[in-house]
Design an enzyme around this catalytic site. Sequence first.
Site, PDB file in Angstrom:
ATOM      1  N   ARG A   9      25.200  65.483  64.607  1.00  0.00           N
ATOM      2  CA  ARG A   9      23.805  65.658  64.980  1.00  0.00           C
ATOM      3  C   ARG A   9      23.724  65.557  66.496  1.00  0.00           C
ATOM      4  NH1 ARG A   9      21.080  60.949  61.878  1.00  0.00           N
ATOM      5  NH2 ARG A   9      19.224  61.631  63.017  1.00  0.00           N
ATOM      6  N   SER A  11      21.463  63.881  68.416  1.00  0.00           N
ATOM      7  CA  SER A  11      20.796  62.721  69.024  1.00  0.00           C
ATOM      8  C   SER A  11      21.796  61.976  69.914  1.00  0.00           C
ATOM      9  CB  SER A  11      20.273  61.778  67.945  1.00  0.00           C
ATOM     10  OG  SER A  11      21.349  61.104  67.303  1.00  0.00           O
ATOM     11  N   LYS A  79      25.740  55.177  56.379  1.00  0.00           N
ATOM     12  CA  LYS A  79      24.610  54.811  55.517  1.00  0.00           C
ATOM     13  C   LYS A  79      23.711  56.023  55.230  1.00  0.00           C
ATOM     14  CE  LYS A  79      21.012  53.244  58.712  1.00  0.00           C
ATOM     15  NZ  LYS A  79      20.009  52.192  58.977  1.00  0.00           N
ATOM     16  N   ASP A  80      23.816  57.097  56.037  1.00  0.00           N
ATOM     17  CA  ASP A  80      23.044  58.319  55.802  1.00  0.00           C
ATOM     18  C   ASP A  80      23.707  59.255  54.796  1.00  0.00           C
ATOM     19  OD1 ASP A  80      21.169  57.533  57.698  1.00  0.00           O
ATOM     20  OD2 ASP A  80      22.169  58.598  59.330  1.00  0.00           O
ATOM     21  N   LEU A 125      12.295  51.845  52.658  1.00  0.00           N
ATOM     22  CA  LEU A 125      11.860  51.122  51.470  1.00  0.00           C
ATOM     23  C   LEU A 125      12.603  49.800  51.336  1.00  0.00           C
ATOM     24  CD1 LEU A 125      11.642  54.004  48.819  1.00  0.00           C
ATOM     25  CD2 LEU A 125       9.809  53.029  50.203  1.00  0.00           C
ATOM     26  N   ARG A 126      13.874  49.785  51.710  1.00  0.00           N
ATOM     27  CA  ARG A 126      14.661  48.545  51.642  1.00  0.00           C
ATOM     28  C   ARG A 126      14.088  47.493  52.579  1.00  0.00           C
ATOM     29  NH1 ARG A 126      18.415  46.612  55.076  1.00  0.00           N
ATOM     30  NH2 ARG A 126      18.399  48.596  56.187  1.00  0.00           N
ATOM     31  N   ARG A 127      13.848  47.864  53.836  1.00  0.00           N
ATOM     32  CA  ARG A 127      13.334  46.888  54.800  1.00  0.00           C
ATOM     33  C   ARG A 127      11.951  46.393  54.394  1.00  0.00           C
ATOM     34  NH1 ARG A 127      15.754  50.472  59.814  1.00  0.00           N
ATOM     35  NH2 ARG A 127      17.781  49.415  59.926  1.00  0.00           N
ATOM     36  N   ARG A 144       9.309  57.132  62.364  1.00  0.00           N
ATOM     37  CA  ARG A 144      10.537  57.928  62.300  1.00  0.00           C
ATOM     38  C   ARG A 144      10.969  58.269  63.706  1.00  0.00           C
ATOM     39  NH1 ARG A 144      11.323  61.703  58.474  1.00  0.00           N
ATOM     40  NH2 ARG A 144      13.244  62.070  59.619  1.00  0.00           N
ATOM     41  N   GLY A 145      12.194  58.778  63.817  1.00  0.00           N
ATOM     42  CA  GLY A 145      12.700  59.212  65.110  1.00  0.00           C
ATOM     43  C   GLY A 145      13.904  58.386  65.543  1.00  0.00           C
ATOM     44  N   ASN A 146      14.494  58.762  66.676  1.00  0.00           N
ATOM     45  CA  ASN A 146      15.642  58.011  67.183  1.00  0.00           C
ATOM     46  C   ASN A 146      15.181  56.679  67.775  1.00  0.00           C
ATOM     47  OD1 ASN A 146      14.737  58.494  69.866  1.00  0.00           O
ATOM     48  ND2 ASN A 146      15.842  60.427  69.937  1.00  0.00           N
ATOM     49  N   THR A 149      12.601  56.915  70.586  1.00  0.00           N
ATOM     50  CA  THR A 149      11.294  57.348  70.081  1.00  0.00           C
ATOM     51  C   THR A 149      10.575  56.190  69.397  1.00  0.00           C
ATOM     52  OG1 THR A 149      12.089  59.606  69.761  1.00  0.00           O
ATOM     53  CG2 THR A 149      10.126  58.962  68.528  1.00  0.00           C
ATOM     54  N   ARG A 150      11.309  55.432  68.584  1.00  0.00           N
ATOM     55  CA  ARG A 150      10.689  54.315  67.865  1.00  0.00           C
ATOM     56  C   ARG A 150      10.215  53.233  68.832  1.00  0.00           C
ATOM     57  NH1 ARG A 150      13.963  53.544  62.151  1.00  0.00           N
ATOM     58  NH2 ARG A 150      14.685  55.686  61.983  1.00  0.00           N
ATOM     59  N   CYS A 235      19.973  57.082  48.889  1.00  0.00           N
ATOM     60  CA  CYS A 235      19.948  56.453  50.210  1.00  0.00           C
ATOM     61  C   CYS A 235      18.623  55.757  50.507  1.00  0.00           C
ATOM     62  CB  CYS A 235      20.215  57.500  51.299  1.00  0.00           C
ATOM     63  SG  CYS A 235      21.889  58.143  51.289  1.00  0.00           S
TER      64      CYS A 235
END
Length: 303
Positions: A9, A11, A79-80, A125-127, A144-146, A149-150, A235
């Site tokens: 990717r 990023s 993890k992705d 959802l996990r967090r 969302r985002g890198n 961004t977050r 995931c």
Amino acid sequence: MKSIRIGTRNSALALWQAREVARHLQNNNYLTEIVPIVSSGDKNLNQPLYSLGITGVFTRDLDIALLNDEIDIAVHSLKDVPTLLPENVELIAYLERDFPQDVLIRKEASRTKEFHELKLATSSLRRRAFWLRNYPHAEFSDIRGNIQTRLQKLEDQDFDATILSLAGIKRMKMDIDYEMLPLMIPAASQGVIAVAGHSDKKEINEILSKVTNHKPTQICVEIERNFLSTLEGGCTAPIGAFAEFFGDQIRFKAALCSLDGKNCIATDENFEYNESENFGEKFAKIVLENGGKELMAEIKASY
């Protein structure tokens, strides 16, 4: 041999991971070329991942590039990567795990707030489930985002804190304050860079396995991913799974939580590893037999 084409990717964090794989290869006198590819997951930053309706949202475009011979290998945050891979795509190497933990990052104005007072931004959802397990009245916003961004959204928008993977912060050498979160069990294989290859490219796959693979990390993440696969969690379900070596023993901590955090089925095991036993599957079946089957059905019916 020609230069090994490394798909990634585009990023900043993904490119760092690709360069790390390239560094291992170059140190062993192999030529490399990094090929950035825009993923579908990066194109849609407005919807939370669980609403996109597919697993592998960050890996699909790299899988296609592998199968079309546009690249020789693909580098992922493991993890992705879905536990079920496309035909002719296989995981061939795992770099040594560095930082598996989740951490809390606050905006300056929320420094003095207690955990139960924080409005959190996370689309995981996990967090969310693990946080609700401890703080059942918490409020959430999607984000969302890198990493960059977050963090900008954290400053600009109406919430107090966010939760990020420590690995990304460390790899990007970011000078920011964070708090460790012992209440969180990491996502399966969090903090691990993995390399996928085409099953027909035996020579390249063998090189990567020899040059970059860290066997203790591979053993641990295969336990975690087998646990996830047996629960059929994909995931995005609220599942944490983490294995690590202590001498000759492995400690495995995992939990499946309901979306509201009220019902969590956890396991914490110490055992001696042997190759013949599928420990991830074994512990997942115990969770399923203790109410996990009904809980997974409830989660899947919710989204």
